[in-house]
Design a protein around this motif. Structure first.
Motif, short mmCIF file in Angstrom:
data_model
loop_
_atom_site.label_atom_id
_atom_site.label_comp_id
_atom_site.label_asym_id
_atom_site.label_seq_id
_atom_site.Cartn_x
_atom_site.Cartn_y
_atom_site.Cartn_z
N ARG A 184 -17.18 -18.85 19.64
CA ARG A 184 -16.39 -17.72 20.17
C ARG A 184 -16.94 -16.40 19.66
O ARG A 184 -17.01 -15.42 20.41
CB ARG A 184 -14.93 -17.88 19.74
CG ARG A 184 -14.16 -18.92 20.54
CD ARG A 184 -12.75 -19.02 20.01
NE ARG A 184 -11.97 -19.98 20.79
CZ ARG A 184 -10.93 -20.66 20.33
NH1 ARG A 184 -10.55 -20.48 19.08
NH2 ARG A 184 -10.27 -21.49 21.10
N ASP A 185 -17.33 -16.40 18.38
CA ASP A 185 -17.88 -15.17 17.82
C ASP A 185 -19.15 -14.76 18.56
O ASP A 185 -19.40 -13.57 18.79
CB ASP A 185 -18.18 -15.36 16.33
CG ASP A 185 -16.92 -15.54 15.51
OD1 ASP A 185 -15.84 -15.19 16.01
OD2 ASP A 185 -17.01 -16.06 14.37
N VAL A 186 -19.97 -15.75 18.92
CA VAL A 186 -21.20 -15.45 19.66
C VAL A 186 -20.86 -14.89 21.02
O VAL A 186 -21.45 -13.90 21.48
CB VAL A 186 -22.07 -16.72 19.80
CG1 VAL A 186 -23.24 -16.48 20.73
CG2 VAL A 186 -22.57 -17.17 18.43
N GLN A 200 -15.00 -21.73 16.58
CA GLN A 200 -14.82 -20.32 16.25
C GLN A 200 -16.17 -19.60 16.17
O GLN A 200 -16.29 -18.45 16.60
CB GLN A 200 -14.07 -20.19 14.91
CG GLN A 200 -13.75 -18.75 14.53
CD GLN A 200 -12.90 -18.06 15.60
OE1 GLN A 200 -11.89 -18.61 16.04
NE2 GLN A 200 -13.31 -16.88 16.03
N MET A 201 -17.18 -20.27 15.65
CA MET A 201 -18.51 -19.65 15.60
C MET A 201 -19.04 -19.39 17.01
O MET A 201 -19.65 -18.36 17.27
CB MET A 201 -19.47 -20.55 14.82
CG MET A 201 -19.27 -20.50 13.30
SD MET A 201 -20.58 -21.33 12.37
CE MET A 201 -20.25 -23.04 12.77
N GLU A 259 -13.91 -24.96 13.29
CA GLU A 259 -14.76 -23.91 12.74
C GLU A 259 -16.00 -23.71 13.60
O GLU A 259 -16.48 -22.58 13.78
CB GLU A 259 -15.14 -24.27 11.30
CG GLU A 259 -13.96 -24.21 10.34
CD GLU A 259 -14.30 -24.73 8.96
OE1 GLU A 259 -15.40 -25.34 8.82
OE2 GLU A 259 -13.51 -24.54 8.03
N ASP A 260 -16.55 -24.82 14.14
CA ASP A 260 -17.70 -24.71 15.04
C ASP A 260 -17.32 -23.94 16.31
O ASP A 260 -18.09 -23.09 16.80
CB ASP A 260 -18.22 -26.10 15.43
CG ASP A 260 -18.86 -26.81 14.25
OD1 ASP A 260 -19.20 -26.14 13.26
OD2 ASP A 260 -19.00 -28.05 14.32
N GLN A 266 -18.23 -13.29 21.95
CA GLN A 266 -17.62 -11.97 21.87
C GLN A 266 -18.67 -10.87 21.73
O GLN A 266 -18.39 -9.70 21.99
CB GLN A 266 -16.65 -11.92 20.69
CG GLN A 266 -15.38 -12.71 20.94
CD GLN A 266 -14.49 -12.77 19.70
OE1 GLN A 266 -14.83 -12.24 18.65
NE2 GLN A 266 -13.34 -13.43 19.84
N LEU A 267 -19.88 -11.25 21.32
CA LEU A 267 -20.95 -10.27 21.24
C LEU A 267 -21.51 -9.92 22.62
O LEU A 267 -22.30 -8.99 22.76
CB LEU A 267 -22.08 -10.80 20.35
CG LEU A 267 -21.72 -11.04 18.88
CD1 LEU A 267 -22.91 -11.67 18.15
CD2 LEU A 267 -21.31 -9.74 18.22
#
Length: 521
Positions: free
Chosen positions: A466-468, A463-464, A460-461, A470-471
């Motif tokens: 990765r989300d950053v 994935q967070m 989960e960490d 992707q921005l």
């Protein structure tokens, strides 16, 4: 900036910290909270619960003392029925002299190097005397029968993975005699106390935690009643030292030290009160040179033994005030001890893990060389577990230490600690395979679940992160920069054991773990 002036915020924080400290020293509720933290830190079960509070869901076994020992010696209903039908008998009616001598040899080879409280020559003389033909000594119950039965039971425990009817008979006979001894003043106080020490030690390795704790408290009260905690030369208004004046002083000191060791650690692990004898004047036992033990590589010059750890162990009493600096000193002192025999290494490792938990309860972060030494001793303890399993030495620490090492490694949570998880699970797997009991299956599957949950949190960490990233898609990463995802891997699966279905229920009940494959790739 080199200025000695403190900012208003810093001054305010310092004042708030001082007020909090003063409140904790005077506020009963705050003191109770500190005591509760210390109790939980001493208890490995509470540590596991705090480490993974999500385990407390429907379907999971109650978080009792996982890895308390290798499991019940008499696990099936058939054994329970057999035990209920066993009657107390004199030791000479249970085994012959040759069997007694053989089992005594096993005791002195496997148990005595760690629990040195019985003089070998004295025991051998008692064996010869007890089996004298056609004499009054060989009829009925003898005053030394509890010791002979206890030693023989340990010989069975350390030579056979499964109990036999003979072992049941030995244990029942010792139990019956010892419990009757609590009804009146013991006729042979030294023999009675020795028999009780054997019983408590046997229960610690084979029975439930509650049964062992109750027996350890009875032992401590018996010590007080017989005056074994008092040096014969002590000036006291109470004539309680006279009953043991004829006992060898070193034997008496070792019996008292063994009783304290067992009661302290059983109480700590359950988070219950230990028995403290007021006015004790007994001196510490003299260090005994340990010889080599068959099956182990031992240094004959080793002079340290289990009693060296008693002062540090007792200092961890939740009622004793301990700050971070004192605990770090205690941790260093424990790490400085060099043991060569595997059972003593596990005792040392267990104490080290307890001190680490106490430091965590005080929000202290261990880093640098001290943390490296904690991990090194943990690894040494895991190797000791494998050695003891290989020679059928079911010390309770072979179950407790690897489970607690798993908890500690997950709590430390750095590259070095996670790299040791494979070895810790392998050691726990070895114990569970050798002693296929319900408690060992629970300990193994629970440790497995804890790693699964830890891995899921790591994912989960990631994935967070990765989300950053992707921005910021326009930012390029150099092609020569290695990007690797680390994951905890294991060569063990829950399919190794039956009865793990409750883990699937837990994963379903926890939203963040739904659709997660429990089996490692």
């Amino acid at each position: 900036m080199g200025s000695s002036l403190l900012s208003p915020a810093t001054v305010q924080n310092d004042l708030a910290a001082k007020r909090q400290q003063q409140e904790q020293q005077t506020n009963p509720a705050a003191l109770a909270g500190l005591l509760l933290k210390a109790l939980e830190a001493n208890s490995g079960a509470a540590f596991a619960r705090r480490l993974n509070p999500k385990n407390d869901v429907a379907g999971a076994p109650k978080l009792h003392l996982f890895g308390w020992n290798v499991g019940a010696r008499y696990p099936t209903p058939e054994w329970a029925q057999a035990l209920a039908s066993v009657k107390s008998r004199p030791v000479v009616e249970i085994i012959n002299q040759d069997e007694m001598r053989s089992l005594a040899n096993i005791f002195f080879e496997r148990v005595d190097p760690c629990y040195p409280f019985i003089d070998r020559e004295t025991l051998l003389r008692q064996i010869s005397r007890r089996w004298l033909p056609a004499s009054s000594e060989s009829l009925g119950f003898g005053p030394y029968d509890t010791v002979l039965c206890g030693v023989a039971a340990f010989g069975c425990l350390f030579s056979r993975r499964r109990a036999t009817p003979m072992e049941l008979q030995l244990i029942e006979s010792a139990r019956s005699i010892l419990e009757q001894s609590l009804q009146s003043e013991p006729l042979s106080p030294v023999e009675t106390v020795t028999g009780w020490v054997l019983r408590v030690a046997y229960l610690r390795m084979t029975a439930t935690a509650h049964a062992a704790w109750m027996a350890s408290c009875s032992l401590m009260h018996l010590i007080e009643a017989t005056g074994m905690h008092i040096e014969p030369s002590s000036n006291t208004a109470l004539d309680i030292a006279s009953t043991t004046e004829s006992c060898n002083p070193e034997t008496r000191r070792r019996l008292f030290a063994m009783a304290r060791h067992l009661n302290v650690w059983i109480s700590f692990e359950l988070g219950r009160s230990r028995v403290v004898l007021q006015g004790a004047t007994s001196l510490p036992p003299s260090p005994r040179q340990l010889g080599s033990t068959p099956g182990f590589t031992a240094d004959p010059a080793t002079t340290t033994d289990i009693f060296n750890l008693l002062p540090v162990s007792e200092s961890l009493d939740p009622n004793e005030a301990q700050d971070v600096s004192n605990l770090e000193i205690a941790l260093t002192d424990v790490l400085d001890i060099i043991y060569t025999q595997p059972h003593l290494i596990l005792v040392q490792c267990n104490l080290m893990l307890c001190i680490y938990r106490r430091l965590r309860a005080l929000n202290s972060i261990i880093t640098g060389d001290l943390l490296d030494r904690v991990l090194a001793l943990s690894g040494k303890g895991l190797k000791a577990v494998s050695e003891l399993v290989a020679v059928n030495s079911p010390w309770h620490q072979i179950a407790n230490v690897p489970f607690q090492v798993v908890c500690t490694l997950l709590a430390i949570d750095n590259r070095a600690s996670l790299a040791m998880l494979r070895d810790s699970m392998h050691a726990l797997h070895e114990v569970a395979s050798a002693y296929d009991t319900e408690v060992m299956r629970e300990a193994y599957t629970t440790a497995y679940l804890m790693i699964v949950m830890h891995q899921r949190r790591k994912e989960e960490d990631i994935q967070m992160l990765r989300d950053v990233l992707q921005l910021n898609p326009s930012v390029s990463v150099p092609t020569d920069t290695p990007i690797r995802e680390s994951a905890v891997q294991s060569d063990h699966t829950l399919m190794d054991y039956p009865g793990f279905s409750w883990l699937s229920d837990i994963l379903v009940d926890i939203p963040s773990l739904r659709d997660f494959d429990m089996e490692p790739v």
